[in-house]
Design a protein around this motif. Sequence first.
Motif, PDB file in Angstrom:
ATOM      1  N   GLY A  42       8.379  37.871  58.145  1.00  0.00           N
ATOM      2  CA  GLY A  42       8.256  39.000  57.238  1.00  0.00           C
ATOM      3  C   GLY A  42       7.899  40.281  57.975  1.00  0.00           C
ATOM      4  N   THR A  43       8.511  41.386  57.589  1.00  0.00           N
ATOM      5  CA  THR A  43       8.366  42.657  58.274  1.00  0.00           C
ATOM      6  C   THR A  43       6.919  43.153  58.272  1.00  0.00           C
ATOM      7  OG1 THR A  43      10.580  43.217  57.485  1.00  0.00           O
ATOM      8  CG2 THR A  43       9.262  45.013  58.405  1.00  0.00           C
ATOM      9  N   PRO A  44       6.353  43.469  59.439  1.00  0.00           N
ATOM     10  CA  PRO A  44       4.991  44.012  59.494  1.00  0.00           C
ATOM     11  C   PRO A  44       4.865  45.292  58.671  1.00  0.00           C
ATOM     12  CG  PRO A  44       5.720  43.374  61.690  1.00  0.00           C
ATOM     13  CD  PRO A  44       6.926  43.283  60.790  1.00  0.00           C
ATOM     14  N   GLY A  45       3.752  45.426  57.970  1.00  0.00           N
ATOM     15  CA  GLY A  45       3.525  46.604  57.156  1.00  0.00           C
ATOM     16  C   GLY A  45       4.105  46.520  55.764  1.00  0.00           C
ATOM     17  N   GLY A  51       5.110  36.567  56.860  1.00  0.00           N
ATOM     18  CA  GLY A  51       5.470  35.346  56.154  1.00  0.00           C
ATOM     19  C   GLY A  51       6.609  34.651  56.875  1.00  0.00           C
ATOM     20  N   PHE A  52       6.760  33.336  56.667  1.00  0.00           N
ATOM     21  CA  PHE A  52       7.811  32.551  57.304  1.00  0.00           C
ATOM     22  C   PHE A  52       8.885  32.233  56.262  1.00  0.00           C
ATOM     23  CE2 PHE A  52       3.745  31.072  59.395  1.00  0.00           C
ATOM     24  CZ  PHE A  52       3.846  31.938  60.475  1.00  0.00           C
ATOM     25  N   PHE A  53      10.003  32.925  56.349  1.00  0.00           N
ATOM     26  CA  PHE A  53      11.054  32.792  55.339  1.00  0.00           C
ATOM     27  C   PHE A  53      12.259  32.071  55.947  1.00  0.00           C
ATOM     28  CE2 PHE A  53       8.386  36.308  54.058  1.00  0.00           C
ATOM     29  CZ  PHE A  53       8.208  36.067  52.704  1.00  0.00           C
ATOM     30  N   GLU A  54      12.546  30.919  55.385  1.00  0.00           N
ATOM     31  CA  GLU A  54      13.604  30.063  55.927  1.00  0.00           C
ATOM     32  C   GLU A  54      14.906  30.242  55.153  1.00  0.00           C
ATOM     33  OE1 GLU A  54      14.610  25.323  56.227  1.00  0.00           O
ATOM     34  OE2 GLU A  54      12.496  25.925  56.349  1.00  0.00           O
ATOM     35  N   THR A  75      11.393  29.177  48.481  1.00  0.00           N
ATOM     36  CA  THR A  75      11.477  29.573  47.072  1.00  0.00           C
ATOM     37  C   THR A  75      10.497  28.818  46.172  1.00  0.00           C
ATOM     38  OG1 THR A  75      13.182  27.918  46.622  1.00  0.00           O
ATOM     39  CG2 THR A  75      13.942  30.101  47.338  1.00  0.00           C
ATOM     40  N   ASN A  76       9.566  28.060  46.772  1.00  0.00           N
ATOM     41  CA  ASN A  76       8.610  27.281  45.980  1.00  0.00           C
ATOM     42  C   ASN A  76       9.349  26.340  45.036  1.00  0.00           C
ATOM     43  OD1 ASN A  76       6.033  26.457  45.205  1.00  0.00           O
ATOM     44  ND2 ASN A  76       5.853  28.034  43.615  1.00  0.00           N
ATOM     45  N   HIS A  77      10.304  25.592  45.609  1.00  0.00           N
ATOM     46  CA  HIS A  77      11.106  24.622  44.856  1.00  0.00           C
ATOM     47  C   HIS A  77      11.901  25.285  43.736  1.00  0.00           C
ATOM     48  CE1 HIS A  77       9.143  21.416  47.020  1.00  0.00           C
ATOM     49  NE2 HIS A  77       7.969  21.842  46.617  1.00  0.00           N
ATOM     50  N   ILE A 163       2.829  30.941  49.613  1.00  0.00           N
ATOM     51  CA  ILE A 163       4.020  30.094  49.713  1.00  0.00           C
ATOM     52  C   ILE A 163       4.637  30.114  51.112  1.00  0.00           C
ATOM     53  CG2 ILE A 163       6.376  29.761  48.846  1.00  0.00           C
ATOM     54  CD1 ILE A 163       5.388  30.971  46.179  1.00  0.00           C
ATOM     55  N   ALA A 164       4.793  31.323  51.680  1.00  0.00           N
ATOM     56  CA  ALA A 164       5.520  31.464  52.945  1.00  0.00           C
ATOM     57  C   ALA A 164       4.644  31.266  54.174  1.00  0.00           C
ATOM     58  CB  ALA A 164       6.191  32.839  52.997  1.00  0.00           C
TER      59      ALA A 164
END
Length: 452
Positions: A42-45, A51-54, A75-77, A163-164
Motif C-alpha cells: 500500500g502506498t505510503p501516506g 498494507g499487503f494487497f494480493e 477482499t476478506n473472503h 485485513i491487509a
Amino acid sequence: MANQSLLRIAKEIKGIQSSNDLSIIVAHQDEDIRNVKALILGTPGSPYEYGFFEFAIQFGHEYPSKPPKVEAKTTNHGRTRFNPNIYAGGKVCLSILGTWHGELPGEDWSSAQGLESVLWSVQSLMSNDPYANEPGFEGRTTDDDKKKNDAYCAKIRHETIRIAVLQKLEAMYGIQADGSIQKAPDTEKWQSDSDDASESEEESREKLRWEPFNDWQKRRFIWYYEAYLKTIETHAPKHKEAEKFETMPFEGGSNSMDGTFQYGQLGKRLLRVKEVVNQETEDWAKEGMLAKQRDSSKAYSMQSQFNVVKHTQKNGGIMNIDLELEDGNPFVWIMTYFGKPESNLDGGVFKIKISTSVKFPEEQPRVKVVTPIYHHKVSKDGVLCYNANKPEEMKNHIQMIVFALEEESPPYDPRTIVNPEAAKMFFGSAEDKKKYNRSQRRAAQDSLETGC
C-alpha cells in the motif's frame, strides 16, 4: 506465437523480480508461468499505507495482444471492497485491463504495455483520494465530497491494518482470536485472508495452496511496525470503539466496506503479532544450532559463507567491521560496526545481530542493531531496513547493511523509513539536519560509554 508469448511473460516477470522493487513482488509456479501472483505494498501516506494487497494475474494465449486478467485476492473472503475500482468479488476496473472504458487516448490496452504497467496502474488506485475513483465523483470538491472522502479513507485505513496486515500475519502463524497459537499440520500451509484467524478447520484445509510471499510480508511487518502503531495511536481517538463505518453513495449489497472501528483490538493484535515474529527469530537460533549438531548441509553452507566473508574482511574487505558467530552458531552472526571515520558515527562501536533461518535464502536474515543508534533506517527498537542486491549471498547482506548505515545522501523514499522521527530530521530543514547530526554523534559517544 505461443512460445513468443511465454518468453515475453517470463522476461517481464524476471524484470520485476530483478529490480528489487520495495513495493511490488511477483511469483509464478514453475509448471504454469501464465498464472502469476503479485503482492502490492500500500502506498505510503495513503490510507492503504503498508498494507499487503494480493492479486492473481492470468495471461491468456493471446497475450500481449490482449491484456491479462487481474483479480483482487485481499477482499476478506469477498466481503470487503477496498476501492471503487477494486470490488469485493475481486474485479479490478481499469481501462488498461479492458474492464473499464477509458475516455482519453492511450488509456486502453496496447501490446507495448506489460505486467509492470498493469501493476503500477493497480497501485495508482491506492491513493489519498480513492473516493474520486468512482465515476461521477471525480473532480468534485464540495465540502460534502471532501467529508465523504475523509470518511472513506478512515475506514480503508482501519481495514488495511485489520485485513491487509493483521489477518495475513495471524494466518501465517496460526494466531487465534484469543492470541494462542494453533500450528497447522502442514507447516507449508498458509490460509490467505483468514477471517480474523477464526476459520474452521475444514475451511483452513481448503486454503492449502502455494504462498510465495510470506517472508516478504514478515520482513516488512517488522520494518513498518512503528508506522502501523503510529496509525492506530493517531486515529483511534477520532473514532469511538464500535463506531460504524459510513456507507459511501456507490456502495451497496455485497460490494461494500461494512464494519466498525475497533482500534483498541487492533493495537493488541499488532503487539501479539510482533511478539510471535520476535519469538520466531529466536527460534531460528535454536533450529540453527540443531542443524549444526546434525552436521546438516545447510549448516555447512552457512558456515562456509561465514568463513568466506570473514576471510574477505581480513584481506582488504570492509575494514570497519568485525564478525563473529554467537556461541558458534553459523546462523547467528554478530557484527561489530565501527563508525565510519569523519562521519557522525565516527568513534562509535555498534553491535549488530544478524539472525538467519535454516531456510535461507527463502527466508531472509533479520537484522537488529543492538546498540542504541539514531538513524532513519533503524527503528527505535533496532530493526534495520536494508535490501540485498544478491539475497542468496551473505557477503552482499553484510555489504548492504554497512551501506544502509553509511549512505550520506539517499533519495527520499518513505518505503525505507522505519524511524519516522529520525527521518523527519534527516530530510527536514537545515536546522533539522543539524539536530539529526547531533543525535547521531551523541549515539556514537554513548556507544563507547555503555559498551556494545
